[in-house]
Design a protein around this motif. Structure first.
Motif: not given
Length: 416
Positions: A12-19
């Motif tokens: 399971i892959g998780i990605k959190v981007d703060f843009v």
């Protein structure tokens, strides 16, 4: 939150981007913040403690990186965990996805802040590590040549000229207080994009984030595209360095962006010009003329730029520039064979299909979709690709204009 529910992977892959909007004054502090957050939390105050926790999570991987994307600067957290359905000896009460989300919450909202500021030893160490990382990038002479090319191309536009890791001079002056302020600003104001790929449904994903203390925010949905005007003359630059193989890089204006009708034609043009081993640059500069150790092109649909990278003998610079110009002119005049077009389109399709087999690449592509609001199912994408003709590629090529050339060479010593 974006979900890619699938039983295709055992992870399971998780990605959190703060843009955030790209600001020259903030790039370095954000890069340093990423370094500091990646190495410690209140519960795991050392890299060893954090590594031990990842090991306990059956060898989970975790990292934080920074990326420039058009007019945006991104701090990206990624975590990949085994799906415990595939573990024979799993007996934790909480599934690994939920434990991974809890770890990301810990990293983001409970960093190591003794006395209300970043731990001085950790801060100093990570500032030194980032300094080393920025300097070591310059040891990669092709990277260095490309960065100098960007500086030439975007003279007076520091946000575009600067590396995503920032500037060493700014870095030396940054204090723990500056970076703490950047941290609070990121949590309060950045657009947050969360994505998950794997065997997880929406209710479960939402529940795992329910206690993340992210306040509502007003996001001005500014364009991710950096649009710029054509200059009336080409910027030229060169430097000496201890290199045997000169690095000759060229930058072009290609004012076709991700949301333009000609975007797919621009992708095909780049692949035919220099973006694949089948391309004109590879075939004619490297193979036939034997004038380059490598020759390739890259297209950035967020900045409207096309770049060419070559490794050459410095004394051949003018001949190489002439052959590159000939290849571009040939396509601009419609001299592109149907066979090459078909081969290039097949290679682009294969690359797209291969990306579907990579959880990380699927996650990475989601941010482009979120920023551009352009979602294109594979079947639609393939239809567009199939429809591209030589005339389409010619039309794109005619918009390509040389704007900067840069050569990193060995000087008199290198010419011997």
């Amino acid at each position: 939150m974006d979900l890619l529910p699938t039983k295709q992977f055992k992870t399971i892959g998780i990605k959190v981007d703060f843009v955030a909007p790209l600001q020259a004054t903030a790039i370095t502090a954000r890069a340093l913040l990423a370094q500091v957050l990646e190495t410690s939390t209140a519960a795991y105050p050392t890299q060893t403690a954090l590594a031990r926790e990842l090991s306990r999570l059956y060898g989970a991987s975790f990292g934080i990186s920074v990326i420039k994307l058009g007019t945006k600067h991104v701090i990206r957290l990624t975590c990949s965990l085994v799906d415990e359905q595939y573990l024979d000896n799993f007996n934790d009460q909480q599934p690994l996805f939920e434990q991974g989300m809890a770890l990301l919450k810990e990293v983001l909202f409970a960093p190591l802040l003794p006395n209300g500021t970043f731990d001085p030893m950790t801060f100093t160490q990570q500032r030194q590590n980032l300094l080393t990382a920025i300097k070591s990038l310059d040891d990669d002479k092709q990277y260095l040549a490309n960065r100098r090319l960007q500086e030439l191309l975007f003279t007076g536009q520091p946000t575009q000229a600067m590396s995503a890791l920032g500037d060493v001079h700014v870095l030396n002056d940054l204090s723990a207080t500056d970076v703490l302020s950047t941290y609070h600003d990121m949590l309060a104001n950045d657009a947050v994009h969360v994505a998950v790929v794997g065997d997880v449904d929406e209710d479960r994903a939402q529940a795992a984030m329910a206690d993340w203390p992210l306040a509502d925010r007003t996001i001005t949905d500014a364009t991710p595209y950096y649009r710029w005007s054509l200059r009336d003359h080409v910027q030229n630059g060169d430097d000496e360095a201890p290199v045997v193989q000169a690095k000759l890089n060229l930058a072009y204006h290609l004012p076709i962006y991700r949301d333009d009708a000609d975007f797919m034609a621009a992708v095909v043009f780049n692949a035919a010009f220099g973006g694949t081993p089948l391309s004109l640059l590879f075939t004619n500069v490297r193979e036939k003329a034997s004038l380059a150790y490598y020759a390739s092109s890259g297209y950035n649909p967020f900045t409207g730029t096309l770049s060419v990278q070559t490794g050459i003998q410095a004394e051949n610079q003018q001949r190489v520039e002439a052959i590159i110009a000939e290849q571009l002119m040939a396509v601009q005049q419609g001299n592109l064979s149907e066979d090459l077009l078909a081969e290039v389109k097949a290679s682009l399709l294969n690359a797209r299909l291969a990306a579907l087999d990579s959880p990380q690449r699927r996650l990475t592509g989601l941010l482009n979709t979120q920023l551009t609001h352009l979602h294109e199912p594979l079947a639609d994408w393939q239809k567009k690709l199939d429809a591209i003709t030589v005339a389409d590629v010619t039309r794109v090529a005619q918009q390509v204009t040389l704007q900067a050339t840069y050569c990193l060479h060995g000087g008199v010593q290198g010419a011997k």
